[in-house]
Design an enzyme around this catalytic site. Structure first.
Site, PDB file in Angstrom:
ATOM      1  CD  GLN A 179     126.807  42.666 -40.799  1.00  0.00           C
ATOM      2  OE1 GLN A 179     127.023  42.402 -41.976  1.00  0.00           O
ATOM      3  NE2 GLN A 179     125.661  43.149 -40.382  1.00  0.00           N
ATOM      4  CD  GLU A 190     112.709  34.699 -50.348  1.00  0.00           C
ATOM      5  OE1 GLU A 190     113.833  35.034 -49.897  1.00  0.00           O
ATOM      6  OE2 GLU A 190     112.552  34.362 -51.532  1.00  0.00           O
ATOM      7  CD  GLU A 204     124.312  44.171 -43.896  1.00  0.00           C
ATOM      8  OE1 GLU A 204     124.037  43.992 -42.698  1.00  0.00           O
ATOM      9  OE2 GLU A 204     124.874  43.317 -44.608  1.00  0.00           O
ATOM     10  CB  SER A 249     125.580  35.071 -41.070  1.00  0.00           C
ATOM     11  OG  SER A 249     124.939  36.194 -41.608  1.00  0.00           O
TER      12      SER A 249
HETATM   13  C1  LIG Z   1     127.502  38.741 -50.636  1.00  0.00           C
HETATM   14  C2  LIG Z   1     127.146  38.425 -49.214  1.00  0.00           C
HETATM   15  C3  LIG Z   1     127.815  39.064 -48.181  1.00  0.00           C
HETATM   16  C4  LIG Z   1     127.509  38.777 -46.847  1.00  0.00           C
HETATM   17  N1  LIG Z   1     128.229  39.404 -45.859  1.00  0.00           N
HETATM   18  C5  LIG Z   1     127.966  39.092 -44.570  1.00  0.00           C
HETATM   19  C6  LIG Z   1     128.761  39.681 -43.529  1.00  0.00           C
HETATM   20  O1  LIG Z   1     129.691  40.467 -43.781  1.00  0.00           O
HETATM   21  N2  LIG Z   1     128.490  39.348 -42.245  1.00  0.00           N
HETATM   22  C7  LIG Z   1     127.492  38.472 -41.909  1.00  0.00           C
HETATM   23  O2  LIG Z   1     127.310  38.228 -40.716  1.00  0.00           O
HETATM   24  N3  LIG Z   1     126.747  37.868 -42.874  1.00  0.00           N
HETATM   25  C8  LIG Z   1     126.956  38.156 -44.194  1.00  0.00           C
HETATM   26  N4  LIG Z   1     126.212  37.552 -45.185  1.00  0.00           N
HETATM   27  C9  LIG Z   1     125.216  36.536 -44.804  1.00  0.00           C
HETATM   28  C10 LIG Z   1     123.771  36.960 -45.021  1.00  0.00           C
HETATM   29  O3  LIG Z   1     123.374  37.937 -44.082  1.00  0.00           O
HETATM   30  C11 LIG Z   1     122.915  35.685 -44.902  1.00  0.00           C
HETATM   31  O4  LIG Z   1     123.303  34.821 -45.969  1.00  0.00           O
HETATM   32  C12 LIG Z   1     121.435  35.988 -45.014  1.00  0.00           C
HETATM   33  O5  LIG Z   1     120.972  36.664 -43.875  1.00  0.00           O
HETATM   34  C13 LIG Z   1     120.587  34.694 -45.206  1.00  0.00           C
HETATM   35  O6  LIG Z   1     120.893  33.744 -44.263  1.00  0.00           O
HETATM   36  P1  LIG Z   1     121.223  32.241 -44.680  1.00  0.00           P
HETATM   37  O7  LIG Z   1     122.258  32.282 -45.741  1.00  0.00           O
HETATM   38  O8  LIG Z   1     121.519  31.483 -43.436  1.00  0.00           O
HETATM   39  O9  LIG Z   1     119.876  31.690 -45.357  1.00  0.00           O
HETATM   40  P2  LIG Z   1     118.616  31.078 -44.607  1.00  0.00           P
HETATM   41  O10 LIG Z   1     118.215  31.970 -43.501  1.00  0.00           O
HETATM   42  O11 LIG Z   1     118.912  29.654 -44.253  1.00  0.00           O
HETATM   43  O12 LIG Z   1     117.507  31.144 -45.723  1.00  0.00           O
HETATM   44  C14 LIG Z   1     117.328  30.122 -46.718  1.00  0.00           C
HETATM   45  C15 LIG Z   1     116.070  30.466 -47.531  1.00  0.00           C
HETATM   46  O13 LIG Z   1     114.901  30.413 -46.676  1.00  0.00           O
HETATM   47  C16 LIG Z   1     114.176  31.651 -46.753  1.00  0.00           C
HETATM   48  N5  LIG Z   1     113.604  31.976 -45.438  1.00  0.00           N
HETATM   49  C17 LIG Z   1     114.231  31.854 -44.224  1.00  0.00           C
HETATM   50  N6  LIG Z   1     113.420  32.292 -43.239  1.00  0.00           N
HETATM   51  C18 LIG Z   1     112.257  32.703 -43.828  1.00  0.00           C
HETATM   52  C19 LIG Z   1     111.041  33.255 -43.321  1.00  0.00           C
HETATM   53  N7  LIG Z   1     110.874  33.485 -42.016  1.00  0.00           N
HETATM   54  N8  LIG Z   1     110.070  33.581 -44.216  1.00  0.00           N
HETATM   55  C20 LIG Z   1     110.229  33.332 -45.551  1.00  0.00           C
HETATM   56  N9  LIG Z   1     111.374  32.811 -46.081  1.00  0.00           N
HETATM   57  C21 LIG Z   1     112.365  32.489 -45.236  1.00  0.00           C
HETATM   58  C22 LIG Z   1     115.208  32.676 -47.146  1.00  0.00           C
HETATM   59  O14 LIG Z   1     114.620  33.806 -47.750  1.00  0.00           O
HETATM   60  C23 LIG Z   1     116.104  31.889 -48.113  1.00  0.00           C
HETATM   61  O15 LIG Z   1     115.530  31.878 -49.390  1.00  0.00           O
HETATM   62  C24 LIG Z   1     126.497  37.824 -46.533  1.00  0.00           C
HETATM   63  C25 LIG Z   1     125.818  37.169 -47.568  1.00  0.00           C
HETATM   64  C26 LIG Z   1     126.135  37.450 -48.898  1.00  0.00           C
HETATM   65  C27 LIG Z   1     125.392  36.723 -49.992  1.00  0.00           C
END
Ligand SMILES: Cc1cc2nc3c(=O)[nH]c(=O)nc-3n(C[C@H](O)[C@H](O)[C@H](O)COP(=O)(O)OP(=O)(O)OC[C@H]3O[C@@H](n4cnc5c(N)ncnc54)[C@H](O)[C@@H]3O)c2cc1C
Length: 416
Positions: free
Chosen positions: A113, A384, A231, A116
């Site tokens: 996928q 969140e 998912e 991100s």
């Molecule tokens: C084990 C694992 C597997 C994964 N596998 C995949 C994959 O195969 N493909 C893929 O594309 N991605 C994958 N991901 C990525 C995952 O989807 C993202 O890490 C996730 O969506 C969060 O995005 P970010 O890390 O950019 O955090 P951010 O979006 O930067 O968030 C940082 C913090 O801010 C908070 N926050 C952000 N926006 C808001 C809001 N509007 N309201 C309240 N709080 C908020 C969040 O809750 C978090 O605590 C994976 C992640 C993990 C941990």
């Protein structure tokens, strides 16, 4: 699983009779999977036209469990079956279904996928990987991150920006991207729990045929929501128990599962290992400590709540509902359970919870739990974000204030 006991028994009997006629553990796995695809037993809930039987969704679980009970092999596990196939069935053209569904079902092609990005996780619609049309193909440039299994996937579910002159949700297109090409480079990332299950993926003039657009150009957000809804239904993944002796098909299935699950070996720890809490307390000699007993009771309660929530979602799906906001309830339940289990393990092991190696609590499993549990609340959309979805979609509360929703994406970037 659902469906009344009589229907389940009839399915099991029909399957057993078919397996008795066709299964041979000595046959090549590929040949067996072709038979599963031809007969519709590999994915009974898929339409008859697309290698299924057009049966209700719950039959998939009954058939998968029964194939293993009969000593045979089922459909492959992985993101192809779990996410790509349901997305293609819901939004793909007939040509895409024709080309891509069968190789998923036979295990010939695996998927990852590619959603991100370094600057777009929770705010996925704010992604900036670009897709530019060039005749009969699209050219992709940008960077993805956290892409599980991308280093060995054949195909990627890619969300990219095809138009930055419209508001962010309207300029996205969903592609089925061939991964094995010079413009795609997957670099594994080392995690704090020492595993390396996900990657950064650099896309430099990567090419996708125009026929590989899933859904319509510019409608990628709706397609991505389908993938995300599937998912959020994910529970803890477990390897299938192909333990019935030798045979080429069984050996190949075991090797396939081993390769696939190598990446997921820490996922049970990520889920908190609630199953080990009582054993851990007994072996540490603290099972009669009242505070520890309270912590354990809390874990067991959350475990039941989580199982019932998953059951409710399965029943809704069996009744014909597409996965929706109830997936967010289930995902939150799993996060709460993981956190409480980690807390109980930490109370039991105390400072020893940080130790790894053979002399450490449960051979290092507890340390791995503590380092892995945070991922449960992030993967597939953070806690969140699940709460925001529930607040808006189920409770009907006012939506978050979003100032970037109705302006062209190019202006959002310029202001940012
Ligand atoms: C084990 C694992 C597997 C994964 N596998 C995949 C994959 O195969 N493909 C893929 O594309 N991605 C994958 N991901 C990525 C995952 O989807 C993202 O890490 C996730 O969506 C969060 O995005 P970010 O890390 O950019 O955090 P951010 O979006 O930067 O968030 C940082 C913090 O801010 C908070 N926050 C952000 N926006 C808001 C809001 N509007 N309201 C309240 N709080 C908020 C969040 O809750 C978090 O605590 C994976 C992640 C993990 C941990």
């Amino acid at each position: 699983m659902t469906g009344d006991a009589g229907s389940q028994d009839r399915i099991r009997a029909e399957l057993a009779e078919w397996v008795a006629r066709h299964w041979d553990p000595g046959m090549p796995l590929r040949e067996w999977r072709e038979l599963l695809a031809d007969s519709g037993w590999g994915a009974p809930s898929w339409p008859e036209r697309w290698h299924g039987r057009g049966w209700p969704a719950w039959t998939d679980d009954v058939v998968a469990a029964e194939l293993i009970a009969l000593g045979a092999v089922g459909a492959p596990v992985g993101l192809g079956m779990a996410l790509a196939a349901p997305t293609l069935l819901a939004h793909g053209s007939d040509d895409l279904k024709q080309r891509l569904l069968r190789p998923i079902l036979t295990g010939e092609q695996t998927w990852c996928q590619l959603f991100s990005e370094p600057g777009a996780g929770s705010d996925l619609a704010g992604l900036s990987t670009s897709a530019a049309r060039d005749g009969a193909r699209w050219v992709i440039n940008g960077q993805k991150v956290w892409n599980t299994s991308a280093h060995h996937a054949d195909m990627g579910m890619l969300l990219a920006r095809s138009d930055s002159q419209v508001p962010k949700h309207r300029g996205l297109t969903y592609f089925a991207l061939p991964m094995r090409q010079p413009g795609v480079e997957a670099r594994p990332l080392r995690q704090m729990n020492f595993h390396a299950s996900f990657n950064e993926v650099f896309l430099t003039d990567a090419v996708v045929p125009a026929d590989n657009v899933v859904g319509e150009v510019g409608q990628g957000w709706a397609v991505a929501l389908t993938t995300l809804a599937y998912e959020r239904r994910f529970g803890a993944m477990r390897p299938p128990a192909y333990d019935r002796g030798p045979g080429r098909a069984l050996d190949e299935a075991r090797a396939e599962a081993e390769a696939h699950f190598a990446v997921y070996s820490w996922y049970p720890q990520r889920a908190g290992r609630a199953d080990l809490v009582i054993e851990h307390a007994r072996s540490a000699g603290v099972a009669d400590d009242p505070l520890i007993r309270q912590a354990i009771a809390r874990v067991v309660t959350l475990q039941r709540v989580s199982a019932w929530t998953a059951e409710r979602a399965r029943a809704a799906r069996a009744a014909g509902a597409r996965p929706g906001a109830e997936g967010s309830v289930g995902k939150l339940a799993l996060s709460n359970l993981a956190r409480e289990s980690a807390r109980a393990h930490a109370m039991i092991a105390r400072a020893g919870a940080l130790l790894t190696g053979p002399d450490s609590p449960l051979g290092g499993v507890i340390a791995e739990v503590l380092l892995s549990v945070p991922a449960q609340s992030i993967a597939g959309g953070t806690d969140e974000i699940q709460k925001n979805i529930l607040a808006e979609k189920i409770l009907g509360l006012p939506p978050e204030i979003r100032t970037d929703k109705d302006v062209p994406f190019s202006q959002v970037r310029a202001r940012g």
